[in-house]
Scaffold this motif. Structure first.
Motif, PDB file in Angstrom:
ATOM      1  N   VAL A 127       2.806  -4.897  -5.445  1.00  0.00           N
ATOM      2  CA  VAL A 127       1.448  -4.363  -5.415  1.00  0.00           C
ATOM      3  C   VAL A 127       1.506  -2.976  -4.790  1.00  0.00           C
ATOM      4  N   LEU A 128       0.970  -1.995  -5.509  1.00  0.00           N
ATOM      5  CA  LEU A 128       0.763  -0.654  -4.965  1.00  0.00           C
ATOM      6  C   LEU A 128      -0.660  -0.647  -4.454  1.00  0.00           C
ATOM      7  N   ILE A 129      -0.841  -0.312  -3.195  1.00  0.00           N
ATOM      8  CA  ILE A 129      -2.166  -0.466  -2.607  1.00  0.00           C
ATOM      9  C   ILE A 129      -2.541   0.715  -1.725  1.00  0.00           C
ATOM     10  N   ASP A 130      -3.778   1.126  -1.858  1.00  0.00           N
ATOM     11  CA  ASP A 130      -4.328   2.166  -0.994  1.00  0.00           C
ATOM     12  C   ASP A 130      -4.788   1.497   0.291  1.00  0.00           C
ATOM     13  N   ILE A 131      -4.828   2.234   1.361  1.00  0.00           N
ATOM     14  CA  ILE A 131      -5.264   1.677   2.635  1.00  0.00           C
ATOM     15  C   ILE A 131      -6.774   1.743   2.784  1.00  0.00           C
ATOM     16  N   ARG A 132      -7.348   2.859   2.392  1.00  0.00           N
ATOM     17  CA  ARG A 132      -8.801   3.007   2.511  1.00  0.00           C
ATOM     18  C   ARG A 132      -9.449   2.695   1.179  1.00  0.00           C
ATOM     19  N   MET A 133     -10.179   1.601   1.179  1.00  0.00           N
ATOM     20  CA  MET A 133     -10.907   1.177  -0.008  1.00  0.00           C
ATOM     21  C   MET A 133     -12.302   0.749   0.426  1.00  0.00           C
ATOM     22  N   ILE A 134     -13.208   0.765  -0.500  1.00  0.00           N
ATOM     23  CA  ILE A 134     -14.552   0.286  -0.207  1.00  0.00           C
ATOM     24  C   ILE A 134     -14.474  -1.217   0.014  1.00  0.00           C
ATOM     25  N   GLY A 135     -15.128  -1.681   1.049  1.00  0.00           N
ATOM     26  CA  GLY A 135     -15.103  -3.113   1.353  1.00  0.00           C
ATOM     27  C   GLY A 135     -13.879  -3.460   2.179  1.00  0.00           C
ATOM     28  N   LEU A 136     -13.058  -4.322   1.667  1.00  0.00           N
ATOM     29  CA  LEU A 136     -11.871  -4.815   2.363  1.00  0.00           C
ATOM     30  C   LEU A 136     -10.808  -3.726   2.442  1.00  0.00           C
ATOM     31  N   SER A 137     -10.227  -3.520   3.606  1.00  0.00           N
ATOM     32  CA  SER A 137      -9.192  -2.493   3.771  1.00  0.00           C
ATOM     33  C   SER A 137      -7.893  -2.928   3.083  1.00  0.00           C
ATOM     34  N   GLY A 138      -7.025  -1.971   2.879  1.00  0.00           N
ATOM     35  CA  GLY A 138      -5.723  -2.275   2.292  1.00  0.00           C
ATOM     36  C   GLY A 138      -4.899  -3.211   3.165  1.00  0.00           C
ATOM     37  N   VAL A 139      -4.957  -3.023   4.471  1.00  0.00           N
ATOM     38  CA  VAL A 139      -4.211  -3.890   5.396  1.00  0.00           C
ATOM     39  C   VAL A 139      -4.701  -5.325   5.280  1.00  0.00           C
ATOM     40  N   ASP A 140      -6.006  -5.524   5.281  1.00  0.00           N
ATOM     41  CA  ASP A 140      -6.555  -6.880   5.158  1.00  0.00           C
ATOM     42  C   ASP A 140      -6.262  -7.477   3.781  1.00  0.00           C
ATOM     43  N   THR A 141      -6.289  -6.641   2.761  1.00  0.00           N
ATOM     44  CA  THR A 141      -5.968  -7.108   1.410  1.00  0.00           C
ATOM     45  C   THR A 141      -4.523  -7.574   1.345  1.00  0.00           C
ATOM     46  N   GLN A 168      -4.109 -10.992   2.973  1.00  0.00           N
ATOM     47  CA  GLN A 168      -4.633 -12.096   2.172  1.00  0.00           C
ATOM     48  C   GLN A 168      -3.765 -12.364   0.942  1.00  0.00           C
ATOM     49  N   ILE A 169      -3.285 -11.307   0.306  1.00  0.00           N
ATOM     50  CA  ILE A 169      -2.411 -11.501  -0.857  1.00  0.00           C
ATOM     51  C   ILE A 169      -1.124 -12.199  -0.437  1.00  0.00           C
ATOM     52  N   GLU A 170      -0.610 -11.868   0.737  1.00  0.00           N
ATOM     53  CA  GLU A 170       0.613 -12.508   1.227  1.00  0.00           C
ATOM     54  C   GLU A 170       0.457 -14.020   1.340  1.00  0.00           C
ATOM     55  N   ARG A 171      -0.703 -14.473   1.729  1.00  0.00           N
ATOM     56  CA  ARG A 171      -0.939 -15.917   1.856  1.00  0.00           C
ATOM     57  C   ARG A 171      -0.944 -16.600   0.495  1.00  0.00           C
ATOM     58  N   ILE A 172      -1.424 -15.884  -0.511  1.00  0.00           N
ATOM     59  CA  ILE A 172      -1.526 -16.446  -1.862  1.00  0.00           C
ATOM     60  C   ILE A 172      -0.204 -16.338  -2.612  1.00  0.00           C
ATOM     61  N   CYS A 173       0.461 -15.202  -2.464  1.00  0.00           N
ATOM     62  CA  CYS A 173       1.702 -14.907  -3.200  1.00  0.00           C
ATOM     63  C   CYS A 173       2.806 -14.576  -2.201  1.00  0.00           C
ATOM     64  N   PRO A 174       3.544 -15.580  -1.743  1.00  0.00           N
ATOM     65  CA  PRO A 174       4.522 -15.356  -0.668  1.00  0.00           C
ATOM     66  C   PRO A 174       5.722 -14.491  -1.044  1.00  0.00           C
ATOM     67  N   LYS A 175       5.899 -14.142  -2.318  1.00  0.00           N
ATOM     68  CA  LYS A 175       7.034 -13.310  -2.707  1.00  0.00           C
ATOM     69  C   LYS A 175       6.637 -11.889  -3.095  1.00  0.00           C
ATOM     70  N   THR A 176       5.361 -11.606  -3.159  1.00  0.00           N
ATOM     71  CA  THR A 176       4.900 -10.284  -3.567  1.00  0.00           C
ATOM     72  C   THR A 176       5.306  -9.226  -2.544  1.00  0.00           C
ATOM     73  N   GLN A 177       5.776  -8.090  -3.055  1.00  0.00           N
ATOM     74  CA  GLN A 177       6.169  -6.942  -2.242  1.00  0.00           C
ATOM     75  C   GLN A 177       5.064  -5.882  -2.337  1.00  0.00           C
ATOM     76  N   PHE A 178       5.064  -4.920  -1.411  1.00  0.00           N
ATOM     77  CA  PHE A 178       3.993  -3.926  -1.355  1.00  0.00           C
ATOM     78  C   PHE A 178       4.542  -2.532  -1.088  1.00  0.00           C
ATOM     79  N   ILE A 179       3.878  -1.545  -1.669  1.00  0.00           N
ATOM     80  CA  ILE A 179       4.045  -0.145  -1.306  1.00  0.00           C
ATOM     81  C   ILE A 179       2.642   0.387  -1.029  1.00  0.00           C
ATOM     82  N   ILE A 180       2.488   1.042   0.098  1.00  0.00           N
ATOM     83  CA  ILE A 180       1.203   1.623   0.472  1.00  0.00           C
ATOM     84  C   ILE A 180       1.139   3.052  -0.063  1.00  0.00           C
ATOM     85  N   ILE A 181       0.013   3.382  -0.644  1.00  0.00           N
ATOM     86  CA  ILE A 181      -0.252   4.739  -1.103  1.00  0.00           C
ATOM     87  C   ILE A 181      -1.507   5.201  -0.380  1.00  0.00           C
ATOM     88  N   THR A 182      -1.434   6.362   0.252  1.00  0.00           N
ATOM     89  CA  THR A 182      -2.581   6.815   1.029  1.00  0.00           C
ATOM     90  C   THR A 182      -2.701   8.329   1.053  1.00  0.00           C
TER      91      THR A 182
END
Length: 104
Positions: A34-48, A51-65
């Motif tokens: 998942v490529l994810i921005d940190i500042r988003m409307i509503g739920l922040s990238g960190v919180d997202t 939550q995704i980690e709990r659902i998908c325990p193997k998903t990797q992330f790169i933060i774009i900001t």
């Protein structure tokens, strides 16, 4: 532009306009990365990410900001081996592609 670039490189890409939509989407899909921005409307990238980690325990992330790295992001980067750093906007597409290849 980014999704078209990655599709042209052979990746399957799904986009979401918010953290909540991404969380709902991963309930049915299990993305490798998942490529994810940190500042988003509503739920922040960190919180997202958390939550995704709990659902998908193997998903990797790169933060774009486009913003400075905050304490909560720095903590996430230090403590979470599934978050593979960050890229500041605007970023080099070849650098992103290289990181994606290394992670996958």
């Amino acid at each position: 532009m980014l999704s078209n670039y990655l599709r042209d490189k052979g990746y399957t890409v799904t986009t979401c306009s918010s953290g909540r939509k991404a969380i709902n989407r991963v309930k049915n899909e299990s993305p490798d990365l998942v490529l994810i921005d940190i500042r988003m409307i509503g739920l922040s990238g960190v919180d997202t990410i958390k939550q995704i980690e709990r659902i998908c325990p193997k998903t990797q992330f790169i933060i774009i900001t486009g913003y400075a790295i905050t304490e909560d992001v720095a903590s996430l980067l230090e403590q979470n081996k599934r978050v593979h750093g960050y890229l500041f906007k605007p970023f080099d597409l070849n650098e992103l592609l290289s990181r994606i290849k290394n992670i996958l």
